[in-house]
Scaffold this motif. Structure first.
Motif, PDB file in Angstrom:
ATOM      1  N   GLU A  53       0.838  -1.192   0.000  1.00 17.97           N
ATOM      2  CA  GLU A  53       0.000   0.000   0.000  1.00 17.97           C
ATOM      3  C   GLU A  53       0.876   1.245   0.000  1.00 17.97           C
ATOM      4  OE1 GLU A  53      -2.486   1.788   3.565  1.00 17.97           O
ATOM      5  OE2 GLU A  53      -3.494   0.050   2.673  1.00 17.97           O
ATOM      6  N   VAL A  54       0.439   2.235  -0.735  1.00 13.40           N
ATOM      7  CA  VAL A  54       1.090   3.541  -0.752  1.00 13.40           C
ATOM      8  C   VAL A  54      -0.025   4.578  -0.773  1.00 13.40           C
ATOM      9  CG1 VAL A  54       1.315   3.668  -3.272  1.00 13.40           C
ATOM     10  CG2 VAL A  54       2.887   4.953  -1.844  1.00 13.40           C
ATOM     11  N   GLY A  55       0.187   5.693  -0.114  1.00 11.99           N
ATOM     12  CA  GLY A  55      -0.876   6.688  -0.096  1.00 11.99           C
ATOM     13  C   GLY A  55      -0.432   7.994   0.514  1.00 11.99           C
ATOM     14  N   GLY A  56      -1.374   8.899   0.539  1.00  4.76           N
ATOM     15  CA  GLY A  56      -1.170  10.225   1.112  1.00  4.76           C
ATOM     16  C   GLY A  56      -2.358  11.095   0.802  1.00  4.76           C
ATOM     17  N   LYS A  57      -2.512  12.138   1.592  1.00  9.57           N
ATOM     18  CA  LYS A  57      -3.585  13.113   1.388  1.00  9.57           C
ATOM     19  C   LYS A  57      -4.960  12.436   1.353  1.00  9.57           C
ATOM     20  CE  LYS A  57      -0.698  16.449  -0.985  1.00  9.57           C
ATOM     21  NZ  LYS A  57      -0.569  17.365  -2.109  1.00  9.57           N
ATOM     22  N   GLY A  58      -5.162  11.461   2.236  1.00  2.00           N
ATOM     23  CA  GLY A  58      -6.465  10.813   2.352  1.00  2.00           C
ATOM     24  C   GLY A  58      -6.792   9.807   1.267  1.00  2.00           C
ATOM     25  N   ARG A  59      -5.815   9.432   0.449  1.00  2.00           N
ATOM     26  CA  ARG A  59      -6.042   8.469  -0.631  1.00  2.00           C
ATOM     27  C   ARG A  59      -4.988   7.380  -0.540  1.00  2.00           C
ATOM     28  NH1 ARG A  59      -7.529  13.351  -1.843  1.00  2.00           N
ATOM     29  NH2 ARG A  59      -9.263  13.770  -3.242  1.00  2.00           N
ATOM     30  N   LYS A  60      -5.288   6.196  -1.104  1.00  2.00           N
ATOM     31  CA  LYS A  60      -4.296   5.129  -1.110  1.00  2.00           C
ATOM     32  C   LYS A  60      -4.513   4.192  -2.288  1.00  2.00           C
ATOM     33  CE  LYS A  60      -6.745   2.061   2.057  1.00  2.00           C
ATOM     34  NZ  LYS A  60      -6.668   1.349   3.321  1.00  2.00           N
ATOM     35  N   LEU A  61      -3.408   3.564  -2.696  1.00  2.00           N
ATOM     36  CA  LEU A  61      -3.427   2.505  -3.696  1.00  2.00           C
ATOM     37  C   LEU A  61      -2.986   1.231  -3.002  1.00  2.00           C
ATOM     38  CD1 LEU A  61      -1.580   4.188  -6.703  1.00  2.00           C
ATOM     39  CD2 LEU A  61      -4.018   3.732  -6.516  1.00  2.00           C
ATOM     40  N   THR A  62      -3.642   0.114  -3.332  1.00  2.00           N
ATOM     41  CA  THR A  62      -3.317  -1.159  -2.713  1.00  2.00           C
ATOM     42  C   THR A  62      -3.159  -2.221  -3.785  1.00  2.00           C
ATOM     43  OG1 THR A  62      -4.607  -0.570  -0.765  1.00  2.00           O
ATOM     44  CG2 THR A  62      -4.086  -2.877  -1.023  1.00  2.00           C
ATOM     45  N   TRP A  63      -2.214  -3.109  -3.574  1.00  2.41           N
ATOM     46  CA  TRP A  63      -1.986  -4.255  -4.458  1.00  2.41           C
ATOM     47  C   TRP A  63      -1.958  -5.502  -3.589  1.00  2.41           C
ATOM     48  CZ3 TRP A  63      -1.676  -6.201  -9.199  1.00  2.41           C
ATOM     49  CH2 TRP A  63      -1.004  -7.390  -9.388  1.00  2.41           C
ATOM     50  N   GLN A  64      -2.588  -6.574  -4.067  1.00  2.00           N
ATOM     51  CA  GLN A  64      -2.492  -7.853  -3.377  1.00  2.00           C
ATOM     52  C   GLN A  64      -2.098  -8.908  -4.385  1.00  2.00           C
ATOM     53  OE1 GLN A  64      -5.542  -8.891  -0.538  1.00  2.00           O
ATOM     54  NE2 GLN A  64      -5.432 -11.040  -1.147  1.00  2.00           N
TER      55      GLN A  64
END
Length: 115
Positions: A53-64
């Motif tokens: 997971e990576v994110g910032g400013k109230g948003r995130k991207l996730t990979w599984q």
């Protein structure tokens, strides 16, 4: 976009893993990619799952996904786009600040599948 590859090895659940992070140009837009490789065979790697997971400013991207065996080159994994893909503009947005400096925190989780 400068060319670099970061590989951080770590021990988890009694096994060695390697977290990769690198920039590349798959088509037209530059991207960053993070993925996990396991220091064993394909069969053993498929016994595990991970999420990044990576994110910032109230948003995130996730990979599984399933970690790839260390026997698969990072180029094979990268070219197969088998990991967390972060477009450069999104990476800079997550980094905050002046939109020119990359400061990402990639976090994750690793677990053994139920057998």
């Amino acid at each position: 976009m400068s060319s670099f590859l970061v590989c951080t090895g770590f021990n988890c659940v009694g096994h060695q893993f390697c977290l990769h992070f690198e920039p590349f140009h798959p088509r037209t837009a530059p991207v960053y990619m993070a993925f996990l490789r396991f220091m064993v065979s394909d069969e053993d790697a498929e016994k595990f799952c991970y999420s990044l997971e990576v994110g910032g400013k109230g948003r995130k991207l996730t990979w599984q996904g399933v970690p790839r065996s260390i026997r698969d080159s990072h180029i094979t994994v990268r070219d197969g786009m088998d990991g967390l893909i972060i477009y450069r503009n999104m990476a800079l947005y997550f980094s905050g600040g002046n939109m020119k400096e990359l400061k990402l925190k990639v976090s994750g989780r690793l677990w053994r599948k139920d057998m």
